[in-house]
Enzyme design. Structure first.
Site, PDB file in Angstrom:
ATOM      1  N   CYS A 175      51.743  41.476  41.869  1.00 39.09           N
ATOM      2  CA  CYS A 175      51.012  40.219  41.300  1.00 39.09           C
ATOM      3  C   CYS A 175      49.647  40.972  40.615  1.00 39.09           C
ATOM      4  CB  CYS A 175      50.620  39.458  42.559  1.00 39.09           C
ATOM      5  SG  CYS A 175      52.044  39.005  43.518  1.00 39.09           S
ATOM      6  N   ALA A 176      49.735  41.186  39.416  1.00 38.87           N
ATOM      7  CA  ALA A 176      48.839  42.202  38.774  1.00 38.87           C
ATOM      8  C   ALA A 176      47.766  41.655  38.258  1.00 38.87           C
ATOM      9  CB  ALA A 176      49.410  43.226  38.169  1.00 38.87           C
ATOM     10  N   LYS A 181      42.547  45.303  40.043  1.00 39.65           N
ATOM     11  CA  LYS A 181      43.088  46.364  41.008  1.00 39.65           C
ATOM     12  C   LYS A 181      44.014  47.068  40.056  1.00 39.65           C
ATOM     13  CE  LYS A 181      42.719  42.975  44.883  1.00 39.65           C
ATOM     14  NZ  LYS A 181      42.525  41.733  43.678  1.00 39.65           N
ATOM     15  N   CYS A 359      42.667  36.633  49.294  1.00 42.66           N
ATOM     16  CA  CYS A 359      41.373  36.204  49.265  1.00 42.66           C
ATOM     17  C   CYS A 359      41.301  34.910  50.135  1.00 42.66           C
ATOM     18  CB  CYS A 359      40.614  36.140  48.081  1.00 42.66           C
ATOM     19  SG  CYS A 359      41.568  35.143  46.873  1.00 42.66           S
TER      20      CYS A 359
END
Length: 908
Positions: A175-176, A181, A359
């Site tokens: 899930c880029a 990241k 998060c």
């Protein structure tokens, strides 16, 4: 950081999960009361922090989040920029005094390696008062624009650091988008490559008796380390790979925009539902000559599952969390998160590592998901949680929860599933519809999941946002259990029952997948959603079943096409770390079928002329656009031969990895370069339906030239670091003096003919004698002449020699960034071609005809237009990517197009 979507339908965890559409409008902090009764009640009663910490915990969540950023690229690129911050800007800021106290300057994050991540807590009211902050801000903007700095939230940097990526590993980010990241991951994939490449090239040049560039101290230190652990199998090049996936097509292109700054040939971007990511085929091979080749499927060494989440840990920057938080946000995402994590574990190698992160602070999205996924994969004998308490020792964190309560949609807290069932029996499902047994803490047993090994980060511990991380290791092959038992469907047999029967068949001496291939001819009966999920799990499990045949390869069925599994969408979505151009319209993707024969010298490649089957019209989609295929060129392709000759490329440079992106397979204006593994994946899966949206680095761009004898393929700036070491000395120019580089940066198209070469310092005579075309400018480390300060780092840049001028082929923003970084200079750029253009206009007004050279190019005071300006980065139209118009790719910004028009037409 975990991803947050919008309010309308999540589409079942489709890949990046961050959601949809346009970026939400950020509300001013002063307009949103930082209070929410249910939000505060839940986490106070949950006991995620000690009673005495509540005020500190909520006080931190209600304060502004500090600004943070990270130095990007290899250490050889990042450390000089970091040192500049320390030497030039920190002393200026440290000297500022306000209200009798010295201002706190930016400071490094204590737990981030090599001090490559920093944050600044100085209030904006102070920043706006003092000039040094303005200079520092200019530095940040300039270096961010060229990709040397990335704005990223501090806690978002943690998950990649826990993946323990080693040289040669195959990595996936499920899930880029937006890519912060993923950028960390690709840097880790390339770790040490710079040192290895320099060592290999030095050895090669010494053997050939060619001049060798000096190496920096950092590179020498890295060489010693790489001797022990390095990836040397491909002449020092990285053999690893990162596949970065996102479900949303627009956000996938934002990801490409972010990742292209790192110029990696070892990156593939895909556009798929992360819960149903398809299996990727590898080229077939056989262990024995008398055994037919058998299929193989890609398994990953490391996977990052930074899943869609409610995002309540981001309330310091996403202030709408305070007014929009409801318990249903987490409840609606739990199922999608479990599916993504289970799929990640299926695609992982035995001994591999999955990092799961959100998060969110909710245990329903965190510990409950981890426990459920492990249970579905067979328990702790199959999947373990790695204890990372000793990793990043200066990072303050808390252990994962082993007990918690679940809040229903009406805000009532439940301690156990049994209590929920009793309430349902008495009063029905009102408010309880989304609660499931697996959302509650797992019951104690001999196979208890050690959830305390998970990691929780809270805002008051080190002035950050909140985050959850769990690191899972796959201990053996798995067969994932379905989410629910299938309902009975008549008539039998269904696809599910056929799969179950085939799974029970003996496999000794047979290939079970060949038997299951017969399923493709069975029409699927009408089935429930649960049955469809079971079928998907069965198909995905096949790739984890060891084959008992001669090659003992692991086999699988292709995963089913993307399916709408849920109507839930995350309530919040991540802010894009860096602004990107608006993405293209949503569209489906069409790939023309690949050429039938693509083999030359043992490598896949495209024919020299368009295959006949590609003459038909592509399948048009609603918006009239489609994705172009990736077609590789044979090493003996007519367009590659003049390139290798002109640049005197070493025979050791792999020419089998060049490709184009158009349906004809013909190099029109751009030739891309990629890695060996990426090439194998693209060619093997060309007709599989996998949605590849990006791969490769622009290596060569077509350039109009003033003579037929000049190679018309120039080296693109992003491909220069990859190929420069393999270029022969015939096309190399070496520069040592700072004053010479400053001239090339400030002046565009300075004169070489006449006496112009004398103003070009130590390179003047060299470029005067050099033939027209592209060449490699090597800015060497070391001192200049006459006591002039030299360079502390080695740089390599593309240079174009036209008939009578010279030009550094860099975009304007990169020129300005280098001027600021190397010379602390913001001098406006001088474009000599515009001066000559104005002279030509004056001559035309006087009735004087322009001279035309033998090649037919119009002269500008003795210079060819295209030869000077056609760059494709920031110059004239001839260098623009031929694929941009077809693909709608975001390579060329509106500013680039405007600059290109000005280069040809003159100032408006």
């Amino acid at each position: 950081m975990g991803k947050r979507g919008g309010k309308r339908g999540h589409r079942g965890g489709r890949g990046g999960g961050r959601g949809f559409g346009q970026r939400s409008i950020r509300t001013d902090y002063s307009e949103v009361p930082k209070a929410n009764g249910l939000f505060e009640k839940y986490y106070n009663e949950l006991g995620i922090v000690e009673e005495g910490e509540h005020d500190e915990f909520w006080g931190a969540l209600k304060r502004d989040l500090p600004n943070s950023f990270r130095f990007t690229g290899s250490k050889g690129q990042a450390l000089p920029v970091q040192q500049l911050l320390k030497d030039r800007y920190i002393p200026e800021i440290t000297s500022i005094e306000y209200n009798g106290e010295f201002v706190h300057p930016p400071s490094p994050i204590p737990w981030f390696p090599d001090q490559l991540a920093w944050q600044m807590t100085t209030p904006k009211s102070i920043v706006r008062k003092f000039a040094p902050f303005k200079s520092f801000q200019q530095f940040l903007v300039s270096e961010t624009s060229v990709g040397n700095i990335s704005r990223q939230e501090v806690v978002s940097m943690i998950p990649p650091l826990l993946m323990d990526i080693k040289p040669g590993m195959v990595v996936m980010d499920m899930c880029a988008a937006p890519g912060s990241k993923a950028a960390q991951l690709i840097e880790m994939v390339h770790d040490g490559e710079e040192a290895r490449m320099r060592k290999v090239i030095r050895k090669m040049k010494n053997e050939e008796g060619r001049e060798v560039s000096p190496d920096g101290e950092l590179t020498k230190d890295e060489m010693e380390e790489q001797e022990k652990i390095g990836d040397w199998s491909d002449d020092g090049r990285t053999t690893g790979l990162l596949i970065a996936n996102d479900s949303d097509y627009k956000r996938a292109h934002m990801l490409i925009h972010q990742m292209k700054r790192l110029n990696s040939p070892n990156l593939i971007v895909t556009n798929h539902d992360a819960t149903m990511f398809p299996s990727i085929k590898l080229p077939s091979e056989s262990a024995r000559a008398d055994v037919p080749p058998r299929g193989r499927y890609l398994k990953f060494d490391r996977i990052l599952a930074d899943v869609p989440c409610s995002g309540d840990g981001t309330c310091r920057k996403n202030v709408n969390v305070w007014k929009d938080w409801i318990p249903g946000n987490a409840l609606g995402l739990y199922s999608t998160q479990v599916r993504i994590l289970v799929r990640a574990l299926q695609m992982l190698k035995v001994g591999g590592r999955v990092v799961y992160s959100t998060c969110s602070m909710s245990p329903v999205e965190n510990e409950a998901v981890v426990a459920t996924a492990i249970a579905r994969c067979g328990g702790m004998s199959k999947v373990d949680i790695i204890d990372c308490s000793s990793a990043l020792p200066q990072l303050k964190r808390r252990k994962g929860l082993t007990g918690w309560k679940v809040m229903d949609k009406k805000g009532k807290l439940w301690s156990s599933w049994e209590a929920v069932e009793e309430e349902r029996a008495r009063n029905g499902d009102d408010g309880l519809g989304r609660l499931t047994e697996a959302m509650f803490p797992p019951s104690r047993s001999n196979d208890t999941v050690p959830l305390e090994r998970c990691m929780r980060v809270y805002g008051h511990l080190q002035d950050t946002g909140a985050f959850f991380i769990a690191v899972l290791e796959k201990k053996t092959e798995i067969k994932a259990k379905p989410e629910a038992e299938p309902k009975q469907v008549e008539p039998q047999p269904s696809i599910v029952s056929v799969v179950n029967e085939i799974e029970a068949l003996p496999t000794n001496g047979t290939n079970p997948v060949e038997k299951i291939d017969a399923l493709d001819s069975i029409a699927p009966p009408t089935a429930s959603t649960e049955e469809e999920d079971v079928s998907a799990v069965a198909r995905q499990n096949r790739e984890n079943t060891p084959d008992t045949g001669p090659t003992a390869e692991k086999r699988t069925l292709d995963a089913e096409a993307d399916a709408e599994l849920s109507n839930k969408r995350p309530k919040f979505r991540d802010d894009v770390d860096d602004p990107a151009p608006p993405g293209p319209e949503d569209r489906q993707i069409h790939y023309p079928p690949p050429p039938a024969a693509q083999l030359a010298a043992g490598h896949p490649s495209a024919p020299t002329s368009p295959p006949s089957h590609l003459n038909s019209h592509p399948v048009k989609k609603p918006k009239g656009t489609y994705e172009e295929p990736f077609i590789f060129l044979r090493p003996d392709h007519p367009d590659l031969q003049p390139i290798t000759t002109f640049y005197a490329l070493s025979p050791r440079f792999p020419t089998s990895r060049f490709m184009v992106r158009n349906a004809t397979g013909t190099p029109a204006k751009t030739i891309y370069y990629t890695s060996s593994l990426a090439r194998d994946i693209l060619t093997t899966n060309a007709s599989s339906g996998i949605k590849f949206v990006h791969c490769g680095v622009k290596m060569f761009v077509k350039q109009d030239a003033q003579s037929a004898d000049v190679c018309r393929w120039r080296i693109q700036s992003e491909g220069m670091p990859i190929v420069e070491g393999w270029v022969g000395e015939e096309r190399v120019v070496r520069l040592w003096r700072r004053s010479t580089l400053r001239t090339l940066l400030v002046e565009m198209f300075p004169k070489v003919e006449g006496n112009g070469w004398r103003d070009l310092g130590e390179i003047g005579q060299r470029v005067l004698d050099m033939g027209m075309g592209c060449c490699v400018l090597r800015v060497e480390k070391g001192g200049g002449e006459d006591g002039e300060e030299g360079f502390s780092e080695r740089m390599v840049l593309p240079l174009w020699r036209s008939r009578s001028s010279l030009n550094l082929m860099l975009p304007k923003e990169e020129r300005k960034a280098m001027l600021l970084r190397l010379f602390n200079d913001d001098t406006p750029l001088q474009d000599h071609s515009k001066d000559r253009f104005n002279k030509k206009a004056e001559r035309r007004a006087e009735g004087v005809d322009d001279e035309v050279d033998e090649g037919g190019a119009v002269e500008r005071d003795g210079e060819g237009i295209a030869g000077d300006e056609d760059d494709g980065d920031d110059f004239a139209p001839g260098g623009a990517d031929d694929d941009v118009a077809a693909r709608g790719e975001e390579d060329v910004s509106p500013d680039d197009v405007r600059d290109e028009k000005m280069e040809v037409n003159g100032p408006s």
